[in-house]
Design a protein around this motif. Sequence first.
Motif, mmCIF file in Angstrom:
data_model
loop_
_atom_site.group_PDB
_atom_site.id
_atom_site.type_symbol
_atom_site.label_atom_id
_atom_site.label_comp_id
_atom_site.label_asym_id
_atom_site.label_seq_id
_atom_site.Cartn_x
_atom_site.Cartn_y
_atom_site.Cartn_z
ATOM 1 N N TYR A 107 0.864 -1.246 0.142
ATOM 2 C CA TYR A 107 0.181 -0.028 -0.090
ATOM 3 C C TYR A 107 0.841 1.337 0.265
ATOM 4 O O TYR A 107 0.693 2.296 -0.711
ATOM 5 N N LYS A 108 1.885 1.315 0.766
ATOM 6 C CA LYS A 108 2.714 2.379 0.839
ATOM 7 C C LYS A 108 3.644 2.537 -0.525
ATOM 8 O O LYS A 108 3.537 3.547 -0.948
ATOM 9 N N ILE A 109 3.859 1.520 -0.938
ATOM 10 C CA ILE A 109 4.567 1.729 -2.462
ATOM 11 C C ILE A 109 3.519 2.372 -3.678
ATOM 12 O O ILE A 109 3.915 3.016 -4.309
ATOM 13 N N LEU A 110 2.395 1.661 -3.615
ATOM 14 C CA LEU A 110 1.494 2.151 -4.510
ATOM 15 C C LEU A 110 0.939 3.645 -4.087
ATOM 16 O O LEU A 110 0.754 4.551 -4.930
ATOM 17 N N PHE A 111 1.054 4.081 -2.825
ATOM 18 C CA PHE A 111 0.772 5.356 -2.544
ATOM 19 C C PHE A 111 1.759 6.383 -2.852
ATOM 20 O O PHE A 111 1.409 7.269 -3.527
ATOM 21 N N PHE A 112 3.091 6.131 -2.690
ATOM 22 C CA PHE A 112 4.009 6.866 -3.170
ATOM 23 C C PHE A 112 4.258 7.041 -4.640
ATOM 24 O O PHE A 112 4.430 7.979 -5.118
ATOM 25 N N ILE A 113 4.041 5.884 -5.523
ATOM 26 C CA ILE A 113 4.190 6.156 -6.966
ATOM 27 C C ILE A 113 3.126 6.693 -7.251
ATOM 28 O O ILE A 113 3.366 7.683 -8.386
ATOM 29 N N SER A 114 1.915 6.687 -6.843
ATOM 30 C CA SER A 114 0.701 7.452 -7.339
ATOM 31 C C SER A 114 0.930 8.823 -7.279
ATOM 32 O O SER A 114 0.715 9.733 -7.916
ATOM 33 N N ALA A 115 1.349 9.278 -6.021
ATOM 34 C CA ALA A 115 1.762 10.584 -5.276
ATOM 35 C C ALA A 115 2.743 11.223 -6.227
ATOM 36 O O ALA A 115 2.409 12.297 -6.900
ATOM 37 N N PHE A 116 3.482 10.450 -6.551
ATOM 38 C CA PHE A 116 4.825 11.095 -7.600
ATOM 39 C C PHE A 116 4.150 11.468 -8.853
ATOM 40 O O PHE A 116 4.564 12.321 -9.651
ATOM 41 N N ILE A 117 3.489 10.464 -9.546
ATOM 42 C CA ILE A 117 3.152 10.715 -10.895
ATOM 43 C C ILE A 117 2.045 11.974 -11.091
ATOM 44 O O ILE A 117 2.374 12.660 -11.788
ATOM 45 N N ILE A 118 1.317 12.009 -9.850
ATOM 46 C CA ILE A 118 0.675 13.162 -9.938
ATOM 47 C C ILE A 118 1.226 14.482 -9.780
ATOM 48 O O ILE A 118 1.232 15.541 -10.339
ATOM 49 N N ILE A 119 2.327 14.461 -8.699
ATOM 50 C CA ILE A 119 2.916 15.923 -8.441
ATOM 51 C C ILE A 119 4.078 15.979 -9.751
ATOM 52 O O ILE A 119 4.085 17.076 -10.140
ATOM 53 N N TRP A 120 4.309 14.857 -10.103
ATOM 54 C CA TRP A 120 5.328 15.063 -11.243
ATOM 55 C C TRP A 120 4.751 15.818 -12.279
ATOM 56 O O TRP A 120 5.249 16.562 -13.265
ATOM 57 N N ALA A 121 3.342 15.227 -12.869
ATOM 58 C CA ALA A 121 2.591 15.600 -14.121
ATOM 59 C C ALA A 121 2.303 17.096 -13.902
ATOM 60 O O ALA A 121 2.319 18.015 -14.713
ATOM 61 N N MET A 122 1.856 17.608 -12.817
ATOM 62 C CA MET A 122 1.180 18.764 -12.498
ATOM 63 C C MET A 122 2.335 19.928 -12.111
ATOM 64 O O MET A 122 2.048 21.044 -12.331
ATOM 65 N N VAL A 123 3.518 19.470 -11.407
ATOM 66 C CA VAL A 123 4.308 20.728 -10.788
ATOM 67 C C VAL A 123 5.699 20.258 -11.234
ATOM 68 O O VAL A 123 6.540 20.907 -11.632
ATOM 69 N N GLY A 124 6.297 18.786 -11.039
ATOM 70 C CA GLY A 124 7.485 18.646 -11.192
ATOM 71 C C GLY A 124 7.979 18.879 -12.756
ATOM 72 O O GLY A 124 9.007 19.214 -12.966
ATOM 73 N N TYR A 125 7.375 18.233 -13.605
ATOM 74 C CA TYR A 125 7.710 18.502 -15.141
ATOM 75 C C TYR A 125 7.672 19.875 -15.391
ATOM 76 O O TYR A 125 8.503 20.308 -16.014
ATOM 77 N N PRO A 126 6.731 20.519 -15.134
ATOM 78 C CA PRO A 126 6.425 22.130 -15.692
ATOM 79 C C PRO A 126 7.815 22.936 -15.116
ATOM 80 O O PRO A 126 8.491 23.577 -15.911
ATOM 81 N N ILE A 127 8.342 22.634 -13.849
ATOM 82 C CA ILE A 127 9.369 23.242 -13.130
ATOM 83 C C ILE A 127 10.568 22.534 -14.007
ATOM 84 O O ILE A 127 11.569 23.454 -14.191
ATOM 85 N N SER A 128 10.750 21.547 -14.025
ATOM 86 C CA SER A 128 11.975 20.907 -14.710
ATOM 87 C C SER A 128 12.108 21.499 -16.152
ATOM 88 O O SER A 128 13.180 21.691 -16.720
ATOM 89 N N ILE A 129 10.974 21.374 -16.972
ATOM 90 C CA ILE A 129 11.288 22.001 -18.229
ATOM 91 C C ILE A 129 11.722 23.316 -18.451
ATOM 92 O O ILE A 129 12.409 23.856 -19.077
#
Length: 389
Positions: free
Chosen positions: A5-27
């Motif tokens: 459950y913890k693995i699924l939680f953090f992977i899902s959270a990462f995908i969401i954060i990366w899509a909406m915040v992480g990638y725009p900042i990185s680019i």
Amino acid sequence: MEVLYKILFFISAFIIIWAMVGYPISIKIIGRLYKKNRELKKDYSHQPTVTVMVVAHNEEKVILGKLNNIIKLDYPQHKIEFLITSDNSTDKTNDIVTEFINENKHLNIRLYEVKARKGKTNAQNEASRTVTTDFIVMTDANSMMDKDSVKELMAAFSADDIAYVTGRLSFVNKEASDISGAQSSYWDSDVAIREIEGRIQTITAGNGALYACRTKEYYEFNPIQSHDTAMPLFYALQGKRAIANHDAKVYEKAGEVVEDEFGRKVRMNRLILNHILPDLKILNVFKYKWFTFFYLGHRTSRYLLWFSHFILLLSNAFLVTGSWFYALMFISQILFYGLAIIKLITKTSNKYITLIYYYCVTVFAQWVGVRNILTGKAKPFWEKAESTR
């Protein structure tokens, strides 16, 4: 199970954060690093023959305005043709176009009638077989082109490896409603990302309102596909570039009601499962370089939002009693979705609640897109959003 459950939680959270915040900042960071030697080079002496193709299905409300718009384009008259492709229109669209052609016989305008309605891409495929010019410029019936837009598109084809150029769509009704305002805000941020992607290597998706390609390089995609997503990917996998020239401008109305915007997003997601990773070759970072990073960051992560939000909430529910952190995260998710429901019920115009609501509508539209795929309801054509006309 708790570890899972913890693995699924953090992977899902990462995908969401990366899509909406992480990638725009990185680019944006990457864009600054590459700014000096990656500016778009233009050649305004490049003025090949061009066909401006307008695909229309029952566009009697806007087609006359579009015709008057395109004939005013600033491009050598002997090098430009106009092709109105009517996708089995049953209203007065064909009559209006025919009358306009008869009144403007000094211009090279023609009407191509698609006999069986199979959607925009099929109409483009059929009509493209009749094109003899060097380039095709595609534009929508409700999109008004800047007079220099064709000139700008052609100037951007300054190298042989550039196979696709898209322009910049701007919405003229940002203030009309909170929905059109939210759509405009989202689009403006995405446009900034695309500019950087194209400057560095290639964009991951285009814009159906205005784009161009060489006629000899036009590919007939399956009618269920959309050029917006299919063309840039197709050319990128060939080692060519799809770029954005935001000086090629086009204007239209954003959806002003949630029903129109939701319907548009459902249509955009009619192939969402295929778009998550459309070709394993994308993973070859040594061959495709920045495009691998761009696609996984900009497209794959966003196409996984529907699933990531579900897994995040579900895994969080199993972990909620484990610590204050998981309890806080679970409450935060419930509040987030609760604010969207408040907007739905109360119609509040609060800017931040509207953005949350718009985001939730976007994610829910992905779910509907997935459902349509699994139930065989995904189709290549759709009814236009009336509030954009």
